[in-house]
Structures are given as C-alpha cells and as structure tokens.
Design a protein around this motif. Sequence first.
Motif, short mmCIF file in Angstrom:
data_model
loop_
_atom_site.label_atom_id
_atom_site.label_comp_id
_atom_site.label_asym_id
_atom_site.label_seq_id
_atom_site.Cartn_x
_atom_site.Cartn_y
_atom_site.Cartn_z
N THR A 37 0.83 -1.21 0.00
CA THR A 37 0.00 0.00 0.00
C THR A 37 0.86 1.25 0.00
N VAL A 38 1.88 1.28 0.85
CA VAL A 38 2.76 2.45 0.95
C VAL A 38 3.52 2.65 -0.36
N LEU A 39 4.18 1.61 -0.84
CA LEU A 39 5.02 1.75 -2.03
C LEU A 39 4.21 1.97 -3.30
N GLY A 40 2.94 1.53 -3.28
CA GLY A 40 2.11 1.67 -4.46
C GLY A 40 1.37 3.00 -4.54
N ASP A 41 1.46 3.82 -3.51
CA ASP A 41 0.74 5.10 -3.47
C ASP A 41 1.75 6.24 -3.34
N ALA A 42 2.34 6.61 -4.46
CA ALA A 42 3.39 7.63 -4.45
C ALA A 42 2.83 9.02 -4.13
N VAL A 56 15.63 8.19 -6.88
CA VAL A 56 14.89 7.51 -5.82
C VAL A 56 14.25 8.50 -4.86
N PHE A 57 14.68 9.77 -4.90
CA PHE A 57 14.11 10.79 -4.01
C PHE A 57 13.24 11.79 -4.78
N MET A 58 12.75 11.37 -5.95
CA MET A 58 11.89 12.24 -6.75
C MET A 58 10.45 11.73 -6.74
N ASP A 59 9.52 12.66 -6.94
CA ASP A 59 8.12 12.33 -7.15
C ASP A 59 7.74 12.73 -8.57
N HIS A 316 8.28 -1.79 -5.23
CA HIS A 316 6.92 -1.96 -5.76
C HIS A 316 6.45 -0.59 -6.20
N GLY A 317 5.69 -0.54 -7.29
CA GLY A 317 5.16 0.75 -7.74
C GLY A 317 6.12 1.48 -8.66
N ILE A 318 6.00 2.80 -8.70
CA ILE A 318 6.73 3.58 -9.70
C ILE A 318 8.24 3.60 -9.46
N HIS A 319 8.67 3.25 -8.25
CA HIS A 319 10.10 3.24 -7.95
C HIS A 319 10.70 1.83 -8.02
N TYR A 320 9.98 0.89 -8.63
CA TYR A 320 10.54 -0.45 -8.79
C TYR A 320 11.91 -0.36 -9.45
#
Length: 383
Positions: A37-42, A56-59, A316-320
């Motif tokens: 849940t955390v990693l999948g909700d950027a 890795v520290f960007m949104d 997991h998610g956009i930072h995989y």
Amino acid sequence: MHIDPYPHYAHMRATAPVHFNDTLQVWEVYGYHDIQTVLGDAKTFSSDLSDGKMMVFMDPPRHTQFRRLVARAFTSKVIADLEPKVQAITEALLDRVEAAGRMDLVKDLAFPLPVTVIAELLGLPAADHDKFKQWSIPAIRAAEMELMGQVPAPEFVAAVDELDAYLARLIASRRDHPTGDLVSGLLAAEVDGERLTLPEVASTCRLLLIAGFETTTNLIGNTLQLLLAHPKALRQLEADPELLPSAIEEALRFNTPFQFFARRATRDVELGGQLIRAGQQVMTFNASGNRDESAFPHADRFDITRTANRHLSFGHGIHYCLGAGLGRLEARVALSTLLRRFGQLRLDEGRAAEPLQSVVLFGFSSLPVVFETSEAVSELNVE
C-alpha cells in the motif's frame, strides 16, 4: 538484530505491524500488504526526502521524466546484450582462484563482478577500475549513515568527495567528447525536450554505484550461502540447473539484500489501524514483508521451487528498481558459472564467514568457500 533481524520482524508483524519508533521518530511498517500500500501510493507516500537530484528521491512528474530517460539504459535488449561481457568478467575472476581450490566468494567474485560491470557501463578506463572499487564501499557506508540520520564518518565523506570529483570530470569529458557509454547516453537523451542536468547525471552515476553493485553483491553471496546451508536445495539445483532463476528469486525473498525503504506522508492517512500524520517519515521493512505468511505460505522455508514469488526486494510501484534485470543477469551468470566450473563447493571451515554489520543491508562482507574444479571432480568420478 544486525545479523539475524527476522525473529524481530516476526514479532513486530504479530504484535505491532505498523509501529511508531519514538527514537527515530518514524513509522515502521512490517506487513506485506501494508508495505504494498505504501510503495504503491506515491501521491500519499512521497519519496522526496532529500535535495531531489537523485531519482529515488523524486516524485512525479519529474520522476516520470527522469525514469524514462534513464530506463533507456536498462531495456531488456540492453541487458541481454551485456550477457557476453558479464560472462567474460566472471570467467576471468574465477580463473584467478581456480588453482587455489578456495576463494572468498564476496571479495573474489560477488563484489568485483558488479563493480566492474558498472565501471564499464559508465565508460571508465580500465586503469581506473581499482580506484572506482576503492571508493565504492565508503560511498555505500556514507549513504547508509545518512539514511539512518547519522553524520557519515570523515573518511567516508572524503571518499565520496573524491568519487564525485572523478564523476564530474568524467561527465565533463563525455559532454565535450561523447562515446557510446552510459554517461554519454544520459547526457544526450531527451524525452519531451527534457534533458538531465549535469548534477542529475552525476547523481544517477552514484545511484548506479550504490544500488547497482551492493544489491547484486549481497544477492550472489546470500544465494550461495543459502544453497550451502540447504544441501537438498543445492542437490535439486545441480540436478536441474533450470531452477537457478527460481532459486535467485527465493534468495531475494528469503534474505533480502536491502532491508527497508523510506517514504514521507503527504497527508494524514490511516494504515494498519494507525493514524500517520502529514510530514511523518515511514519506513517499509520489505525484508519483513517477504517473510509474511499471509503472502508466502511457509514463509520461513527456503524453497527454490516456490512459484508466484512476488517478493518486495526490488520495491513496488513507480520506484521499482530499474536495475533489477541487470542484477538478476549478473547473479545468474555468476552462480551458474561457479557451479559449472567448481564442484563440491562448501564453506571453508578454517575461515569464518563475516556477516555485514548493518541494519540496512543483509549479506556478507566475507564468505570463504573451498571447492574442487570440474575436471578434478570428473577424474574422481571416473576412478
């Protein structure tokens, strides 16, 4: 805790799966599904924890643009094309230790292989490879201390400064005289008219060094150590070498190289029955999630035939992790070549293995093994 964190993780999953650490002033998340849940909700759990120059520290949206630029260096075709080079480096490293009948798996193979691959990807001259390797460990330790909110030791800072100065010179040289290496590609790449700035190129190079080699080093060492500690699994693999990719995935799950990730809540949000306030930091203990029985039946069993192994070791998610494919390739080539060339592999009883003393990383700083060459084993079998 440094050597075997898994009993602690099991206790936390059972008693406080979402827990506020008063000492560190962070929320710790231990369960697989909460971590997803955390990693999948950027949007709710931001990765923006620093100056924003490192991916890795960007949104989004900058992360999206940045990742599309960098991803070009890690396509499946680029990774596949690297296999002959990875194979050649592996063979050369094993050539050096074959006659001795013993080696330190970490120092002789698991460490130099990914560092050499990264050095060649970046286009470093061969004469600079050793210097690059000398900077890599202090760079890792400095990043680890910063992640834990500590001030890095002066010698680590000095090494990082030397590395940054070297990378700055390399980037300036490639800007003026492009070649076919990764640095030149990063400088030239455009998406929607956007190019990486020079500091972003430098931070990407350092990220490749930190994330790209340490994870692979630990993956190779952890996988072999687990196989040696589980003789039945090793016999399964020797009987069916096609199981190696599955064994690597199981090693990633069972002894996760990078133990946790960090995020920051952008709004008040409930997770696991706890209220996390906007601005508070969250640490997802992916290694704990990988041993969660609700996601992995018999989670504490090392099973190289495990299917649907959706572990969280690469995130997991956009930072995989963009380098996951390269890490898997290096581990597969290194271990398959090692098992093909050297038989009767076993831990060296005369030299103790040395686990990493780290709360961030899980692996070995030294893993001495002894072996027989394939030719010697064949001769014994004939006799």
